[in-house]
Structure formats: structure tokens, C-alpha cells
Motif scaffolding. Structure first.
Motif, short mmCIF file in Angstrom:
data_model
loop_
_atom_site.label_atom_id
_atom_site.label_comp_id
_atom_site.label_asym_id
_atom_site.label_seq_id
_atom_site.Cartn_x
_atom_site.Cartn_y
_atom_site.Cartn_z
N GLU A 21 139.61 72.52 174.07
CA GLU A 21 140.99 72.79 174.47
C GLU A 21 141.30 72.22 175.85
N GLN A 22 140.35 72.31 176.77
CA GLN A 22 140.59 71.73 178.09
C GLN A 22 140.68 70.21 178.01
N ALA A 23 139.81 69.60 177.25
CA ALA A 23 139.85 68.14 177.11
C ALA A 23 141.18 67.69 176.53
N LYS A 24 141.66 68.37 175.51
CA LYS A 24 142.95 68.03 174.90
C LYS A 24 144.08 68.20 175.91
N SER A 25 144.05 69.29 176.66
CA SER A 25 145.10 69.54 177.65
C SER A 25 145.05 68.52 178.79
N LEU A 26 143.86 68.24 179.28
CA LEU A 26 143.72 67.24 180.35
C LEU A 26 144.26 65.88 179.91
N ALA A 27 143.92 65.48 178.69
CA ALA A 27 144.38 64.18 178.17
C ALA A 27 145.89 64.16 177.99
N GLY A 28 146.47 65.28 177.59
CA GLY A 28 147.90 65.32 177.32
C GLY A 28 148.78 65.55 178.53
N THR A 29 148.16 65.83 179.68
CA THR A 29 148.95 66.14 180.88
C THR A 29 148.56 65.30 182.09
N ASN A 30 147.88 64.18 181.82
CA ASN A 30 147.39 63.33 182.91
C ASN A 30 146.61 64.17 183.92
N ASN A 31 145.57 64.83 183.41
CA ASN A 31 144.68 65.65 184.24
C ASN A 31 145.42 66.78 184.96
N ARG A 79 149.14 78.17 183.55
CA ARG A 79 149.84 77.10 184.28
C ARG A 79 149.23 75.74 183.93
N PHE A 80 147.96 75.75 183.52
CA PHE A 80 147.29 74.53 183.10
C PHE A 80 147.54 74.30 181.61
N TYR A 81 147.23 75.32 180.78
CA TYR A 81 147.43 75.29 179.33
C TYR A 81 147.21 76.71 178.83
N THR A 82 147.68 77.02 177.64
CA THR A 82 147.47 78.35 177.07
C THR A 82 146.24 78.31 176.16
N PRO A 83 145.17 78.96 176.61
CA PRO A 83 143.95 78.92 175.82
C PRO A 83 143.99 79.87 174.62
N SER A 84 143.14 79.59 173.66
CA SER A 84 142.88 80.55 172.58
C SER A 84 142.02 81.67 173.17
N LYS A 85 141.87 82.74 172.41
CA LYS A 85 140.98 83.84 172.82
C LYS A 85 139.58 83.30 173.09
N GLU A 86 139.12 82.46 172.18
CA GLU A 86 137.76 81.93 172.30
C GLU A 86 137.59 81.09 173.56
N ALA A 87 138.57 80.26 173.87
CA ALA A 87 138.48 79.43 175.07
C ALA A 87 138.52 80.28 176.33
N TYR A 88 139.30 81.36 176.31
CA TYR A 88 139.37 82.23 177.48
C TYR A 88 138.04 82.95 177.69
N VAL A 89 137.43 83.41 176.62
CA VAL A 89 136.09 84.00 176.74
C VAL A 89 135.12 82.91 177.20
N GLY A 90 135.28 81.70 176.67
CA GLY A 90 134.45 80.58 177.11
C GLY A 90 134.56 80.33 178.61
N MET A 91 135.74 80.54 179.16
CA MET A 91 135.92 80.37 180.60
C MET A 91 135.08 81.39 181.36
N SER A 92 135.03 82.63 180.87
CA SER A 92 134.21 83.64 181.54
C SER A 92 132.73 83.25 181.47
N LEU A 93 132.32 82.65 180.37
CA LEU A 93 130.94 82.18 180.25
C LEU A 93 130.67 81.03 181.22
N PHE A 94 131.66 80.15 181.37
CA PHE A 94 131.54 79.04 182.31
C PHE A 94 131.39 79.58 183.74
N TYR A 95 132.17 80.59 184.08
CA TYR A 95 132.05 81.19 185.42
C TYR A 95 130.63 81.69 185.65
N ALA A 96 129.99 82.24 184.63
CA ALA A 96 128.65 82.80 184.75
C ALA A 96 127.56 81.73 184.73
#
Length: 140
Positions: A21-31, A79-96
Motif C-alpha cells: 500500500e505504501q509503494a502504491k501510494s508513493l508511486a501515485g503521489t510523487n513520493n 495525510r499520506f494515504y488511507t491504509p487498510s487495517k492490515e497495513a496499519y497493524v503492519g505499521m506498528s510492526l515496522f515501528y517495533a
């Protein structure tokens, strides 16, 4: 299959959803050129300082006031993109799991990453405001 394997499979899907989801958003919004990054970092700073207060008080991740703070965190992410539930949980995993992200968050409070991870999971289970999962099948 034990619950650990199921949990790991779910977490793996969350990591993949975040990356996809982040890759798609980055590509679609010029980073994410549309994002006022200075304002985002100011807002996160204020938010994390508020969360620290709740951590120091012994609040629980599912407490209503904590969940209101997580809603603000989610709104900043949106403000960047609206994540799915899974991506938002993935963000918490990334933080850890990412050393720099863990250090950044734990600079506010040594328990910030674990607390935010648990609070984000509660928020995701409640399920309001999320985008459909990017991996989900959609009708043509």
C-alpha cells in the motif's frame, strides 16, 4: 497449526500490506509531495508527548482516551494515504522491527513502541475508517 503460526501468518500479511500500500501510494503521489512533512512531524511530536502522559499514568492500550489518541495517529497517517487495517497493524510492526523507528518512538518513552503496537491493534479490531485491504479481491 498453533496460534503462534496463525499469528505470524497474520503479521506477515500485515507487513506485506504495508509495503504494498505504501509503494502504491508513493508511486501515485510523487513520493507524497502533497504532504506537509514539517506539520506532520510537529503533530506527531505533540501526539507522542500526550501518549507518554497516558503511559506514565498506567493507562491501557484499549482505554477510550488512548484510543482517541490512536485515532489522531491514524488521521495523521491518512495525510499520506488511507491504509487498510492490515497495513496499519503492519505499521506498528515496522515501528517495533525497524531499529531507527524503534529508537525514535522509544525516545519519547521506553515503552512507546509496545504500547502503540497494542493500541493500534485494538484500534484496527474496532475497524472504522480503513481502506479496503489492497490484497482483497474486488469485483470487476
Amino acid at each position: 497449526m498453533g496460534t503462534g503460526a496463525v499469528r505470524n501468518s497474520y503479521e506477515d500479511e500485515c507487513r506485506k500490506s504495508l509495503a504494498r500500500e505504501q509503494a502504491k501510494s508513493l508511486a501515485g503521489t510523487n513520493n507524497w509531495e502533497h504532504v506537509d512533512r514539517e506539520r506532520v512531524h510537529q503533530d506527531w511530536d505533540v501526539l507522542y508527548r500526550e501518549i507518554t502522559t497516558f503511559l506514565d499514568r498506567g493507562s491501557l492500550p484499549g482505554d477510550q482516551q488512548v484510543q482517541e489518541l490512536v485515532r489522531r495517529h491514524f488521521d495523521i497517517i491518512c495525510r499520506f494515504y488511507t491504509p487498510s487495517k492490515e497495513a496499519y497493524v503492519g505499521m506498528s510492526l515496522f515501528y517495533a522491527e525497524d531499529e531507527a523507528m524503534r529508537a525514535f518512538h522509544d525516545s519519547y518513552h521506553p515503552g512507546m513502541v509496545e504500547f502503540m503496537g497494542a493500541a493500534i491493534k485494538v484500534f484496527a479490531e474496532q475497524g472504522s475508517g480503513f481502506a479496503p485491504s489492497a490484497g482483497a479481491e474486488t469485483p470487476a
